[in-house]
Write an enzyme that holds these catalytic residues in place. Structure first.
Site, PDB file in Angstrom:
ATOM      1  CD  GLU A  30      -3.152  -0.433   0.084  1.00 47.87           C
ATOM      2  OE1 GLU A  30      -3.233  -0.166  -1.189  1.00 47.87           O
ATOM      3  OE2 GLU A  30      -3.625  -1.437   0.534  1.00 47.87           O
ATOM      4  CG  HIS A  31      -0.270   4.866   0.337  1.00 46.81           C
ATOM      5  ND1 HIS A  31      -0.451   6.091  -0.023  1.00 46.81           N
ATOM      6  CD2 HIS A  31      -1.195   4.360   0.929  1.00 46.81           C
ATOM      7  CE1 HIS A  31      -1.870   6.463   0.339  1.00 46.81           C
ATOM      8  NE2 HIS A  31      -2.293   5.211   0.549  1.00 46.81           N
ATOM      9  CG  ASP A  33       0.780   3.012  -6.479  1.00 45.59           C
ATOM     10  OD1 ASP A  33       0.920   3.797  -5.527  1.00 45.59           O
ATOM     11  OD2 ASP A  33      -0.295   2.949  -6.964  1.00 45.59           O
ATOM     12  CB  SER A  64     -23.388   7.290 -15.846  1.00 48.27           C
ATOM     13  OG  SER A  64     -23.413   6.187 -14.785  1.00 48.27           O
ATOM     14  CB  ALA A 120     -16.037   1.013  -1.299  1.00 48.31           C
ATOM     15  CG  LEU A 122     -13.656  -1.538  -3.010  1.00 49.51           C
ATOM     16  CD1 LEU A 122     -15.045  -2.665  -2.940  1.00 49.51           C
ATOM     17  CD2 LEU A 122     -12.443  -2.780  -2.581  1.00 49.51           C
ATOM     18  CB  SER A 123     -10.253   0.448  -8.146  1.00 46.93           C
ATOM     19  OG  SER A 123      -8.745   0.697  -7.464  1.00 46.93           O
ATOM     20  CB  SER A 125     -11.606   6.330 -10.221  1.00 46.72           C
ATOM     21  OG  SER A 125     -11.925   6.693  -9.140  1.00 46.72           O
ATOM     22  CG  ASP A 169      -6.042   1.884  -7.848  1.00 45.25           C
ATOM     23  OD1 ASP A 169      -5.318   1.006  -7.029  1.00 45.25           O
ATOM     24  OD2 ASP A 169      -6.450   3.111  -7.372  1.00 45.25           O
TER      25      ASP A 169
HETATM   26  C1  GLA Z   1      -5.027   4.523  -4.411  1.00 46.76           C
HETATM   27  C2  GLA Z   1      -4.081   4.845  -5.212  1.00 46.76           C
HETATM   28  C3  GLA Z   1      -3.175   3.890  -5.758  1.00 46.76           C
HETATM   29  C4  GLA Z   1      -2.583   3.373  -4.630  1.00 46.76           C
HETATM   30  C5  GLA Z   1      -3.420   3.335  -3.399  1.00 46.76           C
HETATM   31  C6  GLA Z   1      -2.609   2.983  -2.212  1.00 46.76           C
HETATM   32  O1  GLA Z   1      -5.703   3.459  -4.405  1.00 46.76           O
HETATM   33  O2  GLA Z   1      -5.089   4.993  -6.584  1.00 46.76           O
HETATM   34  O3  GLA Z   1      -2.285   4.613  -6.840  1.00 46.76           O
HETATM   35  O4  GLA Z   1      -1.599   4.639  -4.269  1.00 46.76           O
HETATM   36  O5  GLA Z   1      -4.144   4.212  -3.281  1.00 46.76           O
HETATM   37  O6  GLA Z   1      -1.867   1.715  -2.166  1.00 46.76           O
END
Ligand code: GLA
Length: 381
Positions: A30-31, A33, A64, A120, A122-123, A125, A169
């Protein structure tokens, strides 16, 4: 009504194709990337689906099923970074990034519908960006490789939307494979698909959405990123990825009384090491042993990186007390979701314990589901 039928109702003819791109959950890393480090996400079965046709007149029409905006009409040669806000910035940002990179995208009609929970962690975007990018790549025959497609989507998010996120993501949504977690080196985008079939081993990974909405643009994410960059500069390295795990103590010493930077550096260096440990354990078939590594990851995000919150900590503490093998917050932090590794037979007990703890604390009921490693972005029809 199917997505293609809805498209036809909106735009007057059948779409040229329908594509899907998933949300993701991050197992560990996490963090890391935006520090050129390691991550290990996998794709969820939840997807954003897009029905799309090309246009030759420079018009981009977006609709949408999940918002009540009606059809939004833009001109591809007028869209510019930060010119629109809200959900349309993601697909419009992708069109902008493709055109900026020299690809002749002359317009499109797009209708979208998503099952990826928003806010949430969970990406949702990334799913929206990647499905748009893949559809346009295939329709316009641009021949962009998946990792580069992810880079373009990241550029849309960084430059057009204005969120300073990393590459995890978008790569997860574009490149993950069914039944696998993706071990990704974010420096050169080298990938390894690691088999990850918990059901076959009698386990489950629960996702607990705390319903606390996270937001990247509120500045905390950017502050962590800037702090990591400061750490790299003070240590004279390109990125914190370049600080080896066994050099950590010496590096911390060199940072002297820069207390906050020291904490950020410690998280990134130990987190990269945790990703490598999880990869080794999974390759060795020792899946249950990843539990304690997940717990260490949570402690590091909570105490060193300081991006957890009371609800995420409550999920982790309650799940572990109720017998989970491991638990941690996942994603950007400050809300969003936690993941909980459990023996399948304990899934119900652990879920109930978390729900009860939330009720006792007076929090909104969490949403809990089992995460099944699923396929990355693809054409449906
Ligand atoms: C968000 C960002 C990712 C990553 C995570 C943390 O999801 O979009 O690029 O930095 O936070 O791991």
């Amino acid at each position: 009504m199917s997505i293609a039928e809805k498209f036809e109702e909106l735009y007057g003819s059948a779409p040229e194709g329908v594509w899907a791109a998933p949300g993701r959950v991050n197992l560990i890393g996490e963090h890391t990337d935006y520090n050129d480090g390691f991550v290990m996400p996998f794709a969820l079965p939840h997807t954003t689906v897009a029905a799309v046709s090309r246009r030759t007149d420079g018009v981009l029409r977006l609709h949408s099923a999940d918002v009540e905006d009606g059809v939004v009409e833009l001109r591809v040669d007028e869209i510019a970074p930060r010119s629109d806000t809200g959900w349309t910035a993601y697909p419009a940002g992708v069109v902008w990034a493709l055109r900026e990179a020299g690809h002749a995208v002359t317009g499109a009609d797009i209708h979208l519908a998503s099952t990826v929970p928003t806010g949430a962690g969970l990406s949702s975007s990334a799913a929206l960006e990647v499905v748009t990018a893949l559809a346009l790549d295939e329709l316009y025959e641009l021949g962009i490789e998946r990792p580069q497609l992810a880079r373009l989507c990241q550029r849309a998010e960084n430059m057009y939307v204005g969120a300073p996120t990393g590459i995890m993501d978008q790569t997860a949504s574009a490149c993950c494979e069914d039944g696998h977690a993706l071990f990704l080196d974010t420096r050169d985008l080298a990938q390894q698909q690691i088999p990850f079939d918990l059901a076959a081993e009698g386990m489950r990974l629960l996702v607990v959405d705390t319903r606390v909405k996270h937001a990247h643009s509120d500045g905390e994410y950017g502050k962590r990123r800037a702090g990591c960059e400061k750490g790299a500069a003070l240590l004279g390295v390109t990125a914190l990825r370049d600080v080896a795990y066994d050099e950590l103590d010496a590096a911390l010493e060199r940072l002297g009384d820069e207390e906050e930077v020291r904490r950020l550096v410690r998280h990134i260096v130990t987190e990269n090491h945790r990703v490598e440990r999880v990869v080794s354990l999974l390759k060795a078939g020792d899946t249950r042993a990843i539990g304690p590594v997940l717990n260490e990851g949570h402690a590091s995000l909570r105490d060193d990186f300081r991006i957890s919150c009371a609800e995420l900590d409550l999920v982790v503490d309650t799940a572990l007390s109720a017998g989970a093998l491991g638990a941690r917050m996942t994603g950007g932090g400050f809300g969003g979701s936690a993941i909980v590794l459990v023996e399948a037979v304990d899934a119900e007990t652990v879920t109930k314990a978390v729900e009860e703890a939330f009720a006792a604390a007076g929090y909104t009921a969490p949403r809990v589901f089992t995460a099944i490693p699923s396929a990355g972005a693809r054409r449906l029809s």
